[in-house]
Design a protein around this motif. Structure first.
Motif, PDB file in Angstrom:
ATOM      1  N   GLU A   1       0.839  -1.382   0.149  1.00  0.00           N
ATOM      2  CA  GLU A   1       0.085  -0.173   0.006  1.00  0.00           C
ATOM      3  C   GLU A   1       0.774   1.242   0.229  1.00  0.00           C
ATOM      4  OE1 GLU A   1      -2.106  -0.524   3.593  1.00  0.00           O
ATOM      5  OE2 GLU A   1      -3.678  -1.701   2.589  1.00  0.00           O
ATOM      6  N   CYS A   2       0.406   2.293  -0.562  1.00  0.00           N
ATOM      7  CA  CYS A   2       0.866   3.501  -0.524  1.00  0.00           C
ATOM      8  C   CYS A   2       1.179   3.770   1.103  1.00  0.00           C
ATOM      9  CB  CYS A   2      -0.049   4.641  -1.076  1.00  0.00           C
ATOM     10  SG  CYS A   2       0.580   6.395  -1.116  1.00  0.00           S
ATOM     11  N   CYS A   3       2.486   4.476   1.259  1.00  0.00           N
ATOM     12  CA  CYS A   3       2.840   4.701   2.674  1.00  0.00           C
ATOM     13  C   CYS A   3       2.326   6.034   3.107  1.00  0.00           C
ATOM     14  CB  CYS A   3       4.505   4.695   2.911  1.00  0.00           C
ATOM     15  SG  CYS A   3       5.362   6.005   1.998  1.00  0.00           S
ATOM     16  N   ILE A   4       1.583   6.643   2.205  1.00  0.00           N
ATOM     17  CA  ILE A   4       0.892   8.012   2.612  1.00  0.00           C
ATOM     18  C   ILE A   4      -0.397   8.061   2.949  1.00  0.00           C
ATOM     19  CG2 ILE A   4       0.532  10.399   2.030  1.00  0.00           C
ATOM     20  CD1 ILE A   4       3.430  10.330   0.547  1.00  0.00           C
ATOM     21  N   CYS A   5      -1.155   7.183   1.737  1.00  0.00           N
ATOM     22  CA  CYS A   5      -2.581   7.285   1.697  1.00  0.00           C
ATOM     23  C   CYS A   5      -3.204   5.983   1.798  1.00  0.00           C
ATOM     24  CB  CYS A   5      -3.092   8.055   0.662  1.00  0.00           C
ATOM     25  SG  CYS A   5      -2.800   7.385  -1.057  1.00  0.00           S
ATOM     26  N   GLY A   6      -2.522   4.879   1.662  1.00  0.00           N
ATOM     27  CA  GLY A   6      -3.155   3.567   1.930  1.00  0.00           C
ATOM     28  C   GLY A   6      -3.816   2.894   0.676  1.00  0.00           C
TER      29      GLY A   6
ATOM     30  N   PHE B   1       4.647   4.296  -3.219  1.00  0.00           N
ATOM     31  CA  PHE B   1       3.476   5.309  -3.341  1.00  0.00           C
ATOM     32  C   PHE B   1       2.542   4.718  -4.281  1.00  0.00           C
ATOM     33  CE2 PHE B   1       7.445   8.166  -2.756  1.00  0.00           C
ATOM     34  CZ  PHE B   1       7.056   8.579  -1.517  1.00  0.00           C
ATOM     35  N   CYS B   2       1.279   5.300  -4.138  1.00  0.00           N
ATOM     36  CA  CYS B   2       0.150   5.062  -5.068  1.00  0.00           C
ATOM     37  C   CYS B   2       0.460   5.794  -6.525  1.00  0.00           C
ATOM     38  CB  CYS B   2      -0.987   5.429  -4.437  1.00  0.00           C
ATOM     39  SG  CYS B   2      -1.302   7.235  -4.191  1.00  0.00           S
ATOM     40  N   GLU B   3      -0.417   5.524  -7.402  1.00  0.00           N
ATOM     41  CA  GLU B   3      -0.139   6.555  -8.629  1.00  0.00           C
ATOM     42  C   GLU B   3       0.017   8.020  -8.341  1.00  0.00           C
ATOM     43  OE1 GLU B   3      -3.129   6.095 -11.684  1.00  0.00           O
ATOM     44  OE2 GLU B   3      -4.538   5.040 -10.251  1.00  0.00           O
ATOM     45  N   TYR B   4      -0.732   8.531  -7.499  1.00  0.00           N
ATOM     46  CA  TYR B   4      -1.122   9.803  -7.513  1.00  0.00           C
ATOM     47  C   TYR B   4       0.203  10.404  -6.887  1.00  0.00           C
ATOM     48  CZ  TYR B   4      -5.850   8.652  -8.456  1.00  0.00           C
ATOM     49  OH  TYR B   4      -6.925   8.007  -9.057  1.00  0.00           O
ATOM     50  N   HIS B   5       0.410   9.780  -5.630  1.00  0.00           N
ATOM     51  CA  HIS B   5       1.742  10.283  -4.900  1.00  0.00           C
ATOM     52  C   HIS B   5       3.186   9.858  -5.717  1.00  0.00           C
ATOM     53  CE1 HIS B   5      -0.921  10.342  -1.149  1.00  0.00           C
ATOM     54  NE2 HIS B   5      -0.378  11.806  -1.196  1.00  0.00           N
ATOM     55  N   GLN B   6       3.236   8.908  -6.357  1.00  0.00           N
ATOM     56  CA  GLN B   6       4.101   8.544  -7.380  1.00  0.00           C
ATOM     57  C   GLN B   6       4.428   9.494  -8.221  1.00  0.00           C
ATOM     58  OE1 GLN B   6       4.216   5.754 -10.564  1.00  0.00           O
ATOM     59  NE2 GLN B   6       6.134   4.694  -9.830  1.00  0.00           N
TER      60      GLN B   6
END
Ligand SMILES: [Zn+2]
Length: 73
Positions: free
Chosen positions: A3-8, A16-21
């Motif tokens: 999971e994304c370490c910021i938003c899950g 990271f997820c696609e947005y945070h990446q």
């Protein structure tokens, strides 16, 4: 599945997820522009200044908060 370490959200790169990446890639590419334009700026100075800008988006701010928390005191 990581999971994304910021938003899950589901991560695309194990961190990271696609947005945070996308925000992270953007942050790093703008840093290279800043380095070329303003020699001597460090990564820490850069992310601190970007964080203070009103036009910095929420995704980028969350990336910076994540980086700062890892580097933190
Ligand atoms: Zn995320």
């Amino acid at each position: 599945m990581k999971e994304c370490c910021i938003c899950g959200r589901k991560s695309v790169d194990e961190e990271f997820c696609e947005y945070h990446q996308a925000a992270h890639i953007n942050l790093k590419s703008v840093f290279e522009i800043w380095v070329n334009a303003n020699r001597g700026v460090t990564w820490e100075e850069y992310i601190r200044q970007v964080y203070e800008l009103e036009e910095t988006g929420q995704w980028v701010k969350e990336i910076i908060e994540n980086i700062m928390s890892q580097n933190g005191p």
